[in-house]
Design an enzyme around this catalytic site. Structure first.
Site, mmCIF file in Angstrom:
data_model
loop_
_atom_site.group_PDB
_atom_site.id
_atom_site.type_symbol
_atom_site.label_atom_id
_atom_site.label_comp_id
_atom_site.label_asym_id
_atom_site.label_seq_id
_atom_site.Cartn_x
_atom_site.Cartn_y
_atom_site.Cartn_z
ATOM 1 N N ALA A 1 8.909 38.751 -15.876
ATOM 2 C CA ALA A 1 9.860 39.131 -14.822
ATOM 3 C C ALA A 1 11.224 38.537 -15.178
ATOM 4 C CB ALA A 1 9.389 38.660 -13.447
ATOM 5 N N GLY B 1 18.494 34.030 -15.977
ATOM 6 C CA GLY B 1 18.144 32.623 -16.218
ATOM 7 C C GLY B 1 17.300 32.504 -17.489
ATOM 8 N N HIS B 2 16.281 33.369 -17.613
ATOM 9 C CA HIS B 2 15.457 33.346 -18.834
ATOM 10 C C HIS B 2 16.299 33.726 -20.053
ATOM 11 C CE1 HIS B 2 12.299 34.476 -15.729
ATOM 12 N NE2 HIS B 2 11.794 33.381 -16.248
#
Ligand code: PAF
Length: 295
Positions: free
Chosen positions: A48, A52-53
């Protein structure tokens, strides 16, 4: 002749992300890169993927020749009452996002690959895991420490990247890698926020439009607490005011608001060293966490 790729000059999208689902193939890929003298960065995720990732992927790309992102919704870090089944999953979208950044490899094992029949080992980090999120989610850090240990041993990266948004998790992983002599640098990456301050999180998907409008109050309150803590004065008054503000905004129950030593996470009465203000609170059925620096 060795072919060492210069990550800094390769263009986004130039590398097709390779999808690997088993440990043996992951190890073979990593071995090939190592023989070429290339360094490896690992970004453990549960998918998901959001900005941020992707900030973790970009940070890895700046310092590593090869970047591996893992996508595995780890069942052992969810209690039976939690959202393992409903946790957002969108493999195609995740791979497209990794591809767009030229991530070298996406490791996407299934549960049987990670936890073979009879799996009976767990990694537990004492002390650091007992307060804050560990108090309300006692199963959580054991699940995280075990799966992260496995991912590190499977891929043997030079560096592994974790977001500061999950600050306690970052400190637990650091301690675990240090205590177990796992030869990896654990790199913390600052939290990426929406324009209104809400920390990016896969669980933000659960928020209704009304809750989403209220959610930035968590960050705002943490900043206010950090600002209101008197240097060398007690933290209690600022925490109480923050708790009242969060409840007035519509949060509840509030699992914790705490001011802690930035490394050991020991609760502080007074901010006389680098500290962190951390909170976890429910907005409707969604549990949000966030933290900011203090002192
Ligand atoms: O932060 C997460 O997404 C997870 O806790 C992690 C580190 C990938 C372990 O499953």
């Amino acid at each position: 002749m060795q072919t060492v790729r210069n990550r800094k000059t390769s263009k986004p999208g130039a590398t097709q992300t390779e999808t690997v689902r088993d440990v043996a193939t992951l190890r073979a890929k990593v071995r090939e890169w190592r023989l070429n003298g290339e360094s490896i960065g690992l970004i453990p995720t549960m998918g998901a993927l959001h900005e941020g990732h992707l900030a973790l992927v970009k940070a890895a790309m700046r310092t590593c020749d090869r970047v591996v992102a893992t996508i595995f919704v780890n069942p052992t870090q969810f209690a039976p009452s939690e959202d393992f089944e409903s946790y957002p999953r969108d493999e195609a979208d995740d791979i497209a996002k990794l591809n767009a950044l030229s991530t070298d490899l996406a490791f996407m094992p299934n549960v049987d690959e990670m936890y073979a029949d009879g799996f009976s080992t767990s990694v537990s980090v004492s002390g650091l895991t007992e307060g804050l999120c560990g108090a309300d989610r006692p199963h959580f850090f054991g699940g995280v420490a075990t799966v992260v240990t496995k991912l590190l041993l499977q891929s043997l990266p030079d560096r592994a990247y974790f977001g500061e948004k999950d600050y306690q998790q970052l400190q637990v992983v650091r301690r675990m890698a240090r205590d177990l002599d796992i030869p990896v640098s654990i790199v913390g990456v600052p939290t990426i926020r929406e324009a209104d301050g809400l920390a990016m999180s896969s669980r933000n998907w659960y928020l209704s439009p009304d809750e989403r409008a209220v959610a930035p109050a968590l960050y705002k309150t943490l900043l206010e607490i950090a600002e209101n803590i008197d240097r060398d004065g007690p933290c209690g008054k600022a925490i109480d005011a923050g708790s009242t503000a969060l409840a007035a905004a519509g949060f509840g129950p509030i699992d914790y608001i705490s001011v802690c030593d930035a490394e050991t996470l020991e609760p502080l009465e007074r901010v006389d060293r680098p500290a962190r203000v951390l909170a976890a609170a429910y907005l409707g059925r969604t549990r949000l966490i966030d933290n900011v620096a203090a002192g």
